[in-house]
Design a protein around this motif. Structure first.
Motif, mmCIF file in Angstrom:
data_model
loop_
_atom_site.group_PDB
_atom_site.id
_atom_site.type_symbol
_atom_site.label_atom_id
_atom_site.label_comp_id
_atom_site.label_asym_id
_atom_site.label_seq_id
_atom_site.Cartn_x
_atom_site.Cartn_y
_atom_site.Cartn_z
ATOM 1 N N LYS A 1 0.847 -1.194 0.000
ATOM 2 C CA LYS A 1 0.000 0.000 0.000
ATOM 3 C C LYS A 1 0.884 1.245 0.000
ATOM 4 N N PRO A 2 0.464 2.291 -0.718
ATOM 5 C CA PRO A 2 1.247 3.525 -0.731
ATOM 6 C C PRO A 2 1.431 4.082 0.679
ATOM 7 N N ILE A 3 2.634 4.526 0.968
ATOM 8 C CA ILE A 3 2.965 5.056 2.291
ATOM 9 C C ILE A 3 3.697 6.376 2.088
ATOM 10 N N ASN A 4 3.269 7.405 2.807
ATOM 11 C CA ASN A 4 3.818 8.746 2.636
ATOM 12 C C ASN A 4 3.986 9.420 3.984
ATOM 13 N N VAL A 5 4.618 10.579 3.986
ATOM 14 C CA VAL A 5 4.657 11.406 5.183
ATOM 15 C C VAL A 5 3.207 11.685 5.558
ATOM 16 N N GLY A 6 2.879 11.493 6.837
ATOM 17 C CA GLY A 6 1.505 11.676 7.302
ATOM 18 C C GLY A 6 0.727 10.383 7.414
ATOM 19 N N GLY B 1 2.420 4.967 14.964
ATOM 20 C CA GLY B 1 2.763 6.375 14.855
ATOM 21 C C GLY B 1 2.486 6.919 13.468
ATOM 22 N N VAL B 2 2.705 8.203 13.349
ATOM 23 C CA VAL B 2 2.528 8.894 12.074
ATOM 24 C C VAL B 2 3.917 9.177 11.502
ATOM 25 N N ILE B 3 4.072 8.919 10.226
ATOM 26 C CA ILE B 3 5.359 9.160 9.572
ATOM 27 C C ILE B 3 5.591 10.661 9.438
ATOM 28 N N GLU B 4 6.722 11.108 9.978
ATOM 29 C CA GLU B 4 7.096 12.520 9.882
ATOM 30 C C GLU B 4 8.049 12.785 8.722
ATOM 31 N N GLU B 5 8.818 11.770 8.355
ATOM 32 C CA GLU B 5 9.832 11.949 7.315
ATOM 33 C C GLU B 5 10.145 10.593 6.700
ATOM 34 N N ILE B 6 10.430 10.586 5.412
ATOM 35 C CA ILE B 6 10.874 9.377 4.715
ATOM 36 C C ILE B 6 12.204 9.704 4.052
ATOM 37 N N MET B 7 13.202 8.860 4.344
ATOM 38 C CA MET B 7 14.543 9.077 3.805
ATOM 39 C C MET B 7 15.072 7.777 3.219
ATOM 40 N N LEU C 1 9.058 7.927 12.817
ATOM 41 C CA LEU C 1 7.745 7.944 13.469
ATOM 42 C C LEU C 1 7.692 9.020 14.543
ATOM 43 N N ASP C 2 6.556 9.688 14.627
ATOM 44 C CA ASP C 2 6.390 10.776 15.586
ATOM 45 C C ASP C 2 6.390 10.294 17.036
ATOM 46 N N THR C 3 5.930 9.089 17.289
ATOM 47 C CA THR C 3 5.782 8.608 18.665
ATOM 48 C C THR C 3 7.097 8.204 19.311
ATOM 49 N N THR C 4 8.063 7.770 18.526
ATOM 50 C CA THR C 4 9.338 7.312 19.086
ATOM 51 C C THR C 4 10.526 8.164 18.665
ATOM 52 N N GLN C 5 10.328 8.949 17.615
ATOM 53 C CA GLN C 5 11.412 9.727 17.011
ATOM 54 C C GLN C 5 12.559 8.811 16.567
ATOM 55 N N LEU C 6 12.196 7.610 16.102
ATOM 56 C CA LEU C 6 13.142 6.637 15.567
ATOM 57 C C LEU C 6 12.805 6.357 14.110
ATOM 58 N N TYR C 7 13.828 5.959 13.355
ATOM 59 C CA TYR C 7 13.635 5.570 11.963
ATOM 60 C C TYR C 7 13.395 4.067 11.882
ATOM 61 N N GLN D 1 3.369 -1.079 8.376
ATOM 62 C CA GLN D 1 2.097 -1.441 7.775
ATOM 63 C C GLN D 1 1.096 -0.313 8.050
ATOM 64 N N ILE D 2 0.386 0.101 7.020
ATOM 65 C CA ILE D 2 -0.669 1.102 7.185
ATOM 66 C C ILE D 2 -1.696 0.550 8.169
#
Length: 103
Positions: A13-18, A30-36, A46-52, A59-60
């Motif tokens: 499934k498509p996955i994006n920031v947000g 959590g909610v994705i804040e950044e994709i690198m 992820l916003d909840t852990t601040q980990l990549y 999974q959505i």
């Protein structure tokens, strides 16, 4: 690291920031804040852990994390909580006196 405009989760499934996602290994939500992306793969912050996390471990999901959301007690809830704690404290005091009282 370079930003990736769009990619997919473990189910394709498509996955994006947000996007709201679940890390499949620990059920962290959590909610994705950044994709690198880098030489080792594509990562989402992820916003909840601040980990990549690797994108292929996410999974959505419809579930929403409650981290950072506080419940503010109403005046009535506060009174009930204080009353319950007071009663519990009084019971403990009575137990101590009964246990240590001698005759």
């Amino acid at each position: 690291m370079n930003e990736v405009p769009e990619t997919v989760d473990i189910d394709g499934k498509p996955i994006n920031v947000g996007s709201n996602v679940r890390y499949i290994n620990t059920d962290t939500i959590g909610v994705i804040e950044e994709i690198m992306t880098d030489d080792e793969g594509t990562w989402a912050l992820l916003d909840t852990t601040q980990l990549y996390y690797r994108i292929n471990t996410l999974q959505i999901t419809e579930k929403v994390s409650s981290k950072g959301k506080e419940h503010v007690l109403t005046e009535e809830e506060t009174k009930e909580l204080l009353k319950a704690r007071s009663e519990a404290g009084q019971e403990k005091v009575e137990e101590v006196f009964q246990a240590t009282g001698g005759g």
